[in-house]
Write a protein that holds these residues in place. Structure first.
Motif, short mmCIF file in Angstrom:
data_model
loop_
_atom_site.label_atom_id
_atom_site.label_comp_id
_atom_site.label_asym_id
_atom_site.label_seq_id
_atom_site.Cartn_x
_atom_site.Cartn_y
_atom_site.Cartn_z
N TYR A 274 30.92 15.01 45.91
CA TYR A 274 30.53 14.29 47.13
C TYR A 274 31.15 12.89 47.16
O TYR A 274 31.68 12.46 48.19
CB TYR A 274 29.01 14.21 47.20
N LEU A 275 31.09 12.19 46.03
CA LEU A 275 31.66 10.84 45.96
C LEU A 275 33.16 10.88 46.22
O LEU A 275 33.69 10.06 47.00
CB LEU A 275 31.35 10.20 44.61
N ARG A 276 33.86 11.81 45.58
CA ARG A 276 35.30 11.89 45.78
C ARG A 276 35.64 12.25 47.23
O ARG A 276 36.60 11.72 47.80
CB ARG A 276 35.92 12.92 44.83
N MET A 277 34.84 13.14 47.82
CA MET A 277 35.07 13.52 49.22
C MET A 277 34.89 12.32 50.14
O MET A 277 35.71 12.07 51.03
CB MET A 277 34.11 14.64 49.60
N ARG A 278 33.81 11.55 49.93
CA ARG A 278 33.56 10.40 50.78
C ARG A 278 34.60 9.31 50.57
O ARG A 278 35.03 8.64 51.54
CB ARG A 278 32.16 9.85 50.52
N LEU A 279 35.04 9.11 49.34
CA LEU A 279 36.11 8.15 49.08
C LEU A 279 37.39 8.58 49.78
O LEU A 279 38.10 7.77 50.38
CB LEU A 279 36.34 7.99 47.58
N ILE A 324 34.54 4.77 37.54
CA ILE A 324 33.18 4.65 38.06
C ILE A 324 32.38 5.86 37.60
O ILE A 324 32.71 7.00 37.93
CB ILE A 324 33.17 4.58 39.60
N THR A 325 31.33 5.62 36.85
CA THR A 325 30.45 6.71 36.43
C THR A 325 29.74 7.30 37.64
O THR A 325 29.33 6.58 38.55
CB THR A 325 29.40 6.19 35.44
N VAL A 326 29.59 8.60 37.65
CA VAL A 326 28.82 9.26 38.71
C VAL A 326 27.34 9.14 38.37
O VAL A 326 26.90 9.58 37.30
CB VAL A 326 29.22 10.74 38.84
N GLY A 327 26.59 8.52 39.26
CA GLY A 327 25.16 8.40 39.08
C GLY A 327 24.41 9.31 40.04
O GLY A 327 24.85 10.42 40.35
N ASP A 328 23.31 8.81 40.57
CA ASP A 328 22.58 9.57 41.58
C ASP A 328 23.05 9.14 42.98
O ASP A 328 24.01 8.38 43.12
CB ASP A 328 21.07 9.39 41.41
N ARG A 329 22.36 9.62 44.01
CA ARG A 329 22.82 9.32 45.37
C ARG A 329 22.75 7.82 45.67
O ARG A 329 23.57 7.28 46.42
CB ARG A 329 22.01 10.12 46.38
N SER A 331 23.46 5.45 43.59
CA SER A 331 24.69 4.90 43.00
C SER A 331 25.87 5.16 43.92
O SER A 331 26.71 4.28 44.15
CB SER A 331 24.94 5.53 41.63
N THR A 332 25.96 6.39 44.41
CA THR A 332 27.05 6.75 45.31
C THR A 332 27.06 5.86 46.55
O THR A 332 28.11 5.37 46.98
CB THR A 332 26.93 8.23 45.71
N VAL A 335 28.44 2.44 45.72
CA VAL A 335 29.90 2.44 45.58
C VAL A 335 30.56 2.48 46.95
O VAL A 335 31.49 1.70 47.24
CB VAL A 335 30.35 3.64 44.71
N LEU A 336 30.11 3.37 47.80
CA LEU A 336 30.72 3.51 49.13
C LEU A 336 30.51 2.26 49.97
O LEU A 336 31.40 1.86 50.73
CB LEU A 336 30.13 4.73 49.83
N ALA A 337 29.34 1.61 49.81
CA ALA A 337 29.09 0.38 50.56
C ALA A 337 30.06 -0.71 50.13
O ALA A 337 30.58 -1.46 50.97
CB ALA A 337 27.65 -0.08 50.35
N ALA A 338 30.34 -0.82 48.82
CA ALA A 338 31.28 -1.83 48.35
C ALA A 338 32.68 -1.58 48.90
O ALA A 338 33.39 -2.52 49.29
CB ALA A 338 31.31 -1.83 46.82
N VAL A 339 33.08 -0.32 48.94
CA VAL A 339 34.39 0.02 49.48
C VAL A 339 34.45 -0.29 50.98
O VAL A 339 35.43 -0.86 51.47
CB VAL A 339 34.71 1.51 49.22
N ARG A 340 33.38 0.06 51.72
CA ARG A 340 33.37 -0.20 53.16
C ARG A 340 33.42 -1.69 53.45
O ARG A 340 34.13 -2.14 54.35
CB ARG A 340 32.11 0.41 53.79
#
Length: 351
Positions: A274-279, A324-329, A331-332, A335-340
């Motif tokens: 999911y994280l890789r897909m959203r990234l 980036i370690t994969v954590g729970d949702r 955490s995801t 990560v996505l908020a920082a990228v956005r």
């Protein structure tokens, strides 16, 4: 003088937060030990006044039976790092060469310095994969060569055929460390027959750990297995009383609940996907990770700038990449908020 209960409270408050969604730098399992494992560990505290086995024969036999090798092929360590140091102390002399990739697991350059070895590094390709031909050439002049599968920090894997060809090309007197710290995250069809490989290649040591998928990083339990002649040599480096009672208990309890463990592994693998897909949807490239982390090479962004002010603890590399370690949702989302936010700031700056 502080009261004993005050000391105990202070010590407890210094423990890391097992559920902190921002701790994404060490590839830890985001979940505490399974409930039955916690219960077994709690029960073991009553025996803390007694020493563990002088040498960890029972744990050795338990692991050997689980992975399908002979007891005499298994060595134990304080994490996989402990086994690595046993190997280096047993088979190298100061000034020998150790060949590895760059980047690689942070420990290997440190272990090389501790053992007074000369590191020779081979760069990964642009997609975070090994150049096994170049690594084999480096191994020709080395006493030890390291291959991580899945690779740390990129999570990539080589095919079984490529690994076998690499092993055939390495000199018989060069010890190969096959670091499989994240092997439990691989679907069965992607795993190597490591037991078969060590039967065919007496210079091969397969390394594994209970720190990652099993979620027991704080207990420091690792192991390696290899051909019996090399294992006998490594067993002479086994530290007396070196594996705590809690290690034996935790492994035994973990093996009893493999189905629950596999469910957690699937949860982490799904979150990684999911994280890789959203990234990817945000235009961010990540390497093809098969572990519990993702790796973002430096391409169009300076990753320290993205994450350093976010509160997230991620691992930065000298080449500009970030793991980036994969954590729970939670955490995801962080990560996505920082990228956005970085994307938005960049767009505003371009106006």
């Amino acid at each position: 003088m502080a009261a004993p209960e005050d000391n105990a409270t202070a010590a407890a408050s210094a423990l890391p937060d097992a559920l902190n969604p921002l701790m994404l730098s060490l590839n830890e399992n985001p979940f505490p030990p399974l409930p039955s494992v916690q219960m077994a560990l709690s029960a073991s505290i009553g025996s803390a006044n007694r020493y563990p086995e002088y040498l960890p024969q029972r744990l050795r036999a338990m692991i050997a039976a689980h992975i399908g090798v002979r007891d005499e092929q298994v060595v134990l360590g304080v994490g996989a790092t402990g086994v690595i140091m046993q190997v280096l102390h047993a088979v190298t002399c100061p000034g020998d060469v150790i060949a590895m990739t760059s980047p690689t697991f942070d420990g290997y350059p440190v272990f090389a310095r501790m053992a007074r070895l000369v590191p020779v590094t081979v760069p990964l390709d642009g997609h975070g994969r090994h150049d096994l031909d170049a690594l084999a050439r480096a191994a020709a002049g080395a006493r030890v060569v390291v291959v991580c599968r899945p690779h740390n920090p990129t999570g990539t894997i080589e095919t079984a055929a490529d690994i076998e060809e690499f092993l055939r090309s390495v000199p018989a007197d060069t010890v190969v460390l096959l670091d499989e710290a994240y092997v439990e995250f691989l679907p069965p069809e992607f795993r190597l027959d490591a037991a078969g490989l060590v039967a065919r290649y007496p210079n091969l040591v397969a390394l594994r750990t209970f720190s990652k998928a099993y979620g027991l990083a704080g207990l420091r339990i690792g192991y390696g297995f290899c051909a019996q002649p090399l294992a006998r040599k490594l067993w002479t480096m086994q530290l007396p009383f070196g594996i705590a009672i809690t290690g034996l208990v935790a492994v035994a309890a973990s093996y009893e609940v493999e189905a629950e463990l596999q469910q957690r592994i699937r949860m982490i693998a799904n979150e990684c996907h999911y994280l890789r897909m959203r990234l990817g949807s945000a235009g961010v490239y990540s390497t093809d990770s098969h572990a519990n982390f993702v790796y973002l090479p430096q391409r169009d962004r300076y990753w320290p700038q993205v994450f350093d002010d976010s509160g997230l603890r991620v691992r930065h590399y000298a080449d500009g990449g970030v793991r980036i370690t994969v954590g729970d949702r939670r955490s995801t989302r962080a990560v996505l908020a920082a990228v956005r936010e970085n994307s938005a700031a960049g767009a505003a700056g371009a106006v």
